[in-house]
Design an enzyme around this catalytic site. Structure first.
Site, PDB file in Angstrom:
ATOM      1  N   GLU B  43     -17.182  40.587 -36.420  1.00  0.00           N
ATOM      2  CA  GLU B  43     -17.227  41.995 -35.998  1.00  0.00           C
ATOM      3  C   GLU B  43     -16.264  42.844 -36.840  1.00  0.00           C
ATOM      4  O   GLU B  43     -15.110  42.453 -37.065  1.00  0.00           O
ATOM      5  CB  GLU B  43     -16.807  42.060 -34.515  1.00  0.00           C
ATOM      6  N   LYS B 112     -23.170  48.503 -31.381  1.00  0.00           N
ATOM      7  CA  LYS B 112     -22.632  47.827 -30.192  1.00  0.00           C
ATOM      8  C   LYS B 112     -22.937  48.645 -28.947  1.00  0.00           C
ATOM      9  O   LYS B 112     -22.695  49.850 -28.908  1.00  0.00           O
ATOM     10  CB  LYS B 112     -21.122  47.637 -30.355  1.00  0.00           C
ATOM     11  N   CYS B 148     -20.270  40.977 -29.907  1.00  0.00           N
ATOM     12  CA  CYS B 148     -19.113  40.612 -29.077  1.00  0.00           C
ATOM     13  C   CYS B 148     -19.337  40.932 -27.590  1.00  0.00           C
ATOM     14  O   CYS B 148     -20.053  40.217 -26.910  1.00  0.00           O
ATOM     15  CB  CYS B 148     -17.860  41.301 -29.617  1.00  0.00           C
ATOM     16  N   LEU B 290      20.789  32.320 -33.756  1.00  0.00           N
ATOM     17  CA  LEU B 290      20.643  30.943 -33.257  1.00  0.00           C
ATOM     18  C   LEU B 290      21.808  30.702 -32.312  1.00  0.00           C
ATOM     19  O   LEU B 290      22.948  30.561 -32.746  1.00  0.00           O
ATOM     20  CB  LEU B 290      20.725  29.955 -34.409  1.00  0.00           C
ATOM     21  N   GLY B 292      22.083  28.232 -29.937  1.00  0.00           N
ATOM     22  CA  GLY B 292      22.181  26.919 -29.326  1.00  0.00           C
ATOM     23  C   GLY B 292      21.325  26.821 -28.072  1.00  0.00           C
ATOM     24  O   GLY B 292      21.252  25.767 -27.456  1.00  0.00           O
ATOM     25  N   GLY B 293      20.649  27.908 -27.704  1.00  0.00           N
ATOM     26  CA  GLY B 293      19.771  27.909 -26.525  1.00  0.00           C
ATOM     27  C   GLY B 293      18.329  27.602 -26.906  1.00  0.00           C
ATOM     28  O   GLY B 293      17.968  27.613 -28.086  1.00  0.00           O
ATOM     29  N   ASP B 295      15.434  29.274 -26.284  1.00  0.00           N
ATOM     30  CA  ASP B 295      14.556  30.347 -26.775  1.00  0.00           C
ATOM     31  C   ASP B 295      14.702  30.541 -28.285  1.00  0.00           C
ATOM     32  O   ASP B 295      13.714  30.645 -29.010  1.00  0.00           O
ATOM     33  CB  ASP B 295      14.859  31.671 -26.055  1.00  0.00           C
ATOM     34  N   SER B 296      15.951  30.606 -28.743  1.00  0.00           N
ATOM     35  CA  SER B 296      16.130  30.798 -30.182  1.00  0.00           C
ATOM     36  C   SER B 296      15.738  29.541 -30.950  1.00  0.00           C
ATOM     37  O   SER B 296      15.225  29.627 -32.068  1.00  0.00           O
ATOM     38  CB  SER B 296      17.560  31.239 -30.507  1.00  0.00           C
ATOM     39  N   GLU B 396      12.202  36.593 -18.835  1.00  0.00           N
ATOM     40  CA  GLU B 396      13.295  37.563 -19.000  1.00  0.00           C
ATOM     41  C   GLU B 396      12.773  38.991 -19.080  1.00  0.00           C
ATOM     42  O   GLU B 396      13.317  39.905 -18.470  1.00  0.00           O
ATOM     43  CB  GLU B 396      14.055  37.285 -20.306  1.00  0.00           C
TER      44      GLU B 396
END
EC number: 6.3.5.1
Lengths: 547, 547
Positions: B43, B112, B148, B290, B292-293, B295-296, B396
């Site tokens: 498309e 369409k 589509c 970064l 140390g968690g 998520d990162s 979060e």
């Protein structure tokens, strides 16, 4: 069948999602309109407008239906019949509707037929379209109730006229835009001439996120004459008397409030947008960086006029590049506005970053200063609760001449949709005029020098905006062509006389800055195409009309 | 009238707005498909999808029409007929169209009919709806080309079948969502059973801002059997052979690629979304904090897998609250990924703010740290050009447990639509699996301890997420109910067994954080309702389903 009707027009504010509070306010106005036969409320007054995706939450629709029933029940108390906007759900679809209720019963309803789905509007997303409307009957009078967008096309009004409507009562949620009042009146005149019916155009008033509703409701006779003109920018209730005469229904009440001209209307839109945003979101006031420049001076003036000087806190945060002139201008600016003023140099933090990142230079180093000001302001905001007011204007936002997470940061922006040339016009105007309802000083709001000196971000020695950008008198018409009018580079060159290479360069800056704008705070819409819900551009985008 | 057709299916990537480059890529694929009679493209392949408001710029539509003509002309060169997606403007309206071209001429087209206007889609905003489609004719074969959304309802397919279509070739721009491949196949099977016609479902592949297209194109026979299954997450070209048999057209080519299962599909979506965003917007790589968690660590792993370790720069920015454990984990994390790692303590800047704003405490002081990390990262980004990668997750973002202009800052987020429980699942999965096409390490990507230790923002001594929030195993199902499923508090209580008071509190946090989310960067959509174009809530909003 009556020959006389008193119709109350309730030009009201609202709270989106506050079903109880809105219903209570509607009943309160009904009590005030005790002498009327019928009271007309704005579009979706019960839910607030625009309700956006709240309508996609089934519980919201259920509670709205329940609140509607309670309002209908309330009409068993003495008082005018209510003709009010609400959401009606049926067979799995939700409709933007007007309900006519009296004596505790529903007498009729209209479902909105034309759903606006352009600009900031997403009504096809959340509502199903109703059929062409038929007149409702009240005291033997056939009343057409097309809803807002329904009158911008001729099918609904023509159908109502064909089915015998005798007058048209039109509830609206029509956001302010420059010259919108004239556009509305022109369109309404065309519709009254086309149908031969008088029309009541009732709009709401108040701010809701980026939108501001200006009120400015009015009544037009079939010959196009404006019989009633209600005020802009404030809540109002008026009882209009209608009589059936040989040629049809006439409004016997003549009353004409003056509407704002340019640029007062923009200033009022900014005041109302900010006031409602701050109050609804529970802030005790606003804080902003007062730099001695015109953007922050005008933002502060709007804030003081909207909220009062005791609710506004200006902070000057000098660096080593800040001139003595700027310090003076900021101080004098705060004095003129009567607002709290602090000076917090960011020099210690800049020095810490010089130590942490010794090799930083150029724009990277300039941005650190703008961001450290943000850290300072947000710390104060977090500590004391005031909302950070962003002071950027539309010219800067267009070309990305602003620091993301720096001066772009904040909860709300009054200048977001105002080009720099409009900022100048508003500042000059406010320095010699005081708008109605303003809480600020009677006299000037900023030192004259703030208006006359060349704009600068003061992030390096001797920096001027015009080192990087063309003069705003050249830039703004180019931006208006590219953004608000969706012209190509070539079309803008023809319209403005500016050079194609310059316009192509501006277009590149404009499209490249999309990622910044996507993270900008909301702000008052004043033009036809704001950088909020109005303009939905991809960030990853290779299209350029220029080179 | 032929009894045999070779139909090439071009599962391609795209560049939104790059008319020339897209056309060139389409012709290049056509040359590779030299043995085919007909080649089907996704498309709107010429313009890129979704083109959003570009369609509202008249010059964009004009240039698209010109590029369409050039593509049609190009079919006078030997090679398959082209069946491709473009915009057609007629009588002031723009249509989302498919054009069939051969020998330099247009043989037919479909406009369409069903325009999606929900979720992230705004097609009623930019396109007019075409009539119910009729079959196109090629070599005497009647081919139905619903576009589509046209196949998600039965009217278009039924009309094509009634008008004699012999097979259905369906171009799509269908964004990835969890389990979407199964939903699509179920729906396509219903349509093939309903019409008795075989169907080709061709999708594109690649990222475009928040959307990622997974490819996963397939061919289904009228009995519901999947005859061809193309790969997900990569461009592919396949020549399918079709024969006219007694019962109708059959696809003689049998080929089945395996599709990703959970959670590999999400990981691939994140990789592709990030890679295309970074490359299209011209960044040389990414930088991220970064900590140390987890998520990162996961964000860094996705970045290394998508872009290569040499394009990823992790910066650890310890404060006095940073534990030795976090420092070690960040260092070890970078070592495992093989990416650049720097340690830049923010202590000097924090001390400067202690001096500038001595009375700061609580959340205000915590936020200063998060924002000073942002200032550091953005300074490096501005100096060297890498895009700041945001590492926040959907849990979060939902409750506002993140610092605006602090850890929320960045150009793009891979975890934006992933709840924390999904972050855990992906991290565990990636530590013992390597996705196809990944450029990162064969072995684990983060220390085991990063997954097992309790999450903390380390903004005060001993802080843990669970001091403020319920455990993520409790929180995430509540959020999914409130956000993705638009349930009320009571409905969520019934579905999850959680306490009504807790859920009401979460709902309040969710709705109050709308202002933060409005300023969040874009990120990969993986669920049914992301915090981007998918969910359009007012900021000023008084509606609560709970207390």
């Amino acid at each position: 069948m009556t020959d006389r009707l008193i119709i109350a027009l309730a030009q009201m504010n609202q709270l989106v999602g506050a079903l109880e509070a809105n219903a209570e306010a509607m009943l309160e106005v009904r009590r005030k309109a005790a002498g009327a036969d019928l009271i007309l409320y704005p579009e979706l007054q019960l839910t607030g407008y625009p309700p956006e995706d709240l309508v996609l939450k089934p519980e919201f629709v259920r509670r709205t239906m329940e609140a509607t029933e309670r309002l209908v029940d309330a009409t068993s108390e003495p008082g005018p019949a209510m003709l009010f906007g609400t959401v009606i759900a049926e067979d799995g679809a939700s409709y933007n509707a007007m309900v006519l209720a009296n004596d505790g019963k529903i007498l009729g309803r209209t479902l909105k037929h034309e759903l606006p789905n352009y600009g900031t509007f997403d009504e096809k997303r959340i509502f199903a379209a109703g059929p062409l409307p038929s007149p409702l009957e009240y005291e033997g009078v056939k009343i057409g109730v097309p809803i807002c967008e329904d009158i911008w096309w001729d099918a609904a009004c023509n159908n109502l006229a064909n089915e015998g409507a005798e007058l048209l009562l039109v509830p609206n949620g029509s956001p302010y835009e420059l010259d919108k009042d004239q556009i509305r009146q022109k369109m309404v005149r065309a519709r009254t001439l086309g149908t031969g019916l008088p029309m009541v155009y009732l709009n709401r008033v108040g701010g809701q996120d980026e939108l501001v509703f200006d009120g400015s409701s009015f009544v037009v006779h079939p010959d196009g004459e404006v019989i009633v003109q209600m005020a802009d920018w404030e809540e109002a209730l008026i009882l209009t008397e209608w009589r059936r005469e040989a040629g049809g229904w006439c409004c016997a009440t003549k009353e004409r409030d003056e509407l704002d001209g340019y640029p007062e209307d923009i200033y009022h839109a900014m005041m109302l947008g900010l006031r409602d945003y701050v109050q609804r979101n529970g802030f005790p006031g606003v804080i902003l960086g007062l730099s001695g420049g015109i953007d922050s001076a005008l933002s502060a003036a709007v804030a003081v006029d909207a909220l009062g000087a005791d609710k506004v806190w200006g902070v000057m945060m000098p660096s080593k590049y800040t001139s003595e002139e700027s310090l003076e201008d900021a101080r004098e600016n705060a004095r003129m506005l009567g607002c709290r003023h602090d000076v917090i140099p960011i020099i210690p933090a800049v020095q810490a970053f010089d130590e942490m990142l010794p090799d930083l230079k150029g724009v990277a180093a300039e941005n650190v200063q703008a961001r450290l000001r943000m850290v300072t302001l947000m710390a104060l905001s977090n500590a004391e609760g005031q909302m950070l007011l962003t002071t950027g204007n539309k010219s800067e936002m267009s070309v990305g001449y602003a620091t993301l997470y720096g001066d772009m940061a904040g909860g709300y922006s009054v200048l977001k949709d105002a080009y720099k040339t409009t900022v100048f016009a508003l500042s000059k105007w406010r320095n010699s005029n005081k708008p109605s309802g303003a809480l600020g000083p009677d006299g000037p709001v900023m030192p004259e020098r703030v208006i006359t000196k060349p704009p600068t971000a003061e992030l390096r020695p001797g920096q001027k905006d015009q080192d990087t950008l063309p003069p705003y008198s050249v830039l703004d018409p180019i931006l208006e062509g590219l953004v608000d009018k969706e012209m190509s580079v070539k079309e803008v060159a023809l319209a403005t006389g500016s050079d194609v290479a310059l316009i192509s360069n501006i277009e590149r800056m404009l499209l490249r800055a999309e990622y910044k704008r996507r993270q900008a705070p909301p702000g008052v819409k004043i033009g036809a195409r704001n950088f909020g819900r109005d303009r939905r551009y991809p960030i990853s985008n290779f299209f350029r009309t220029g080179a």
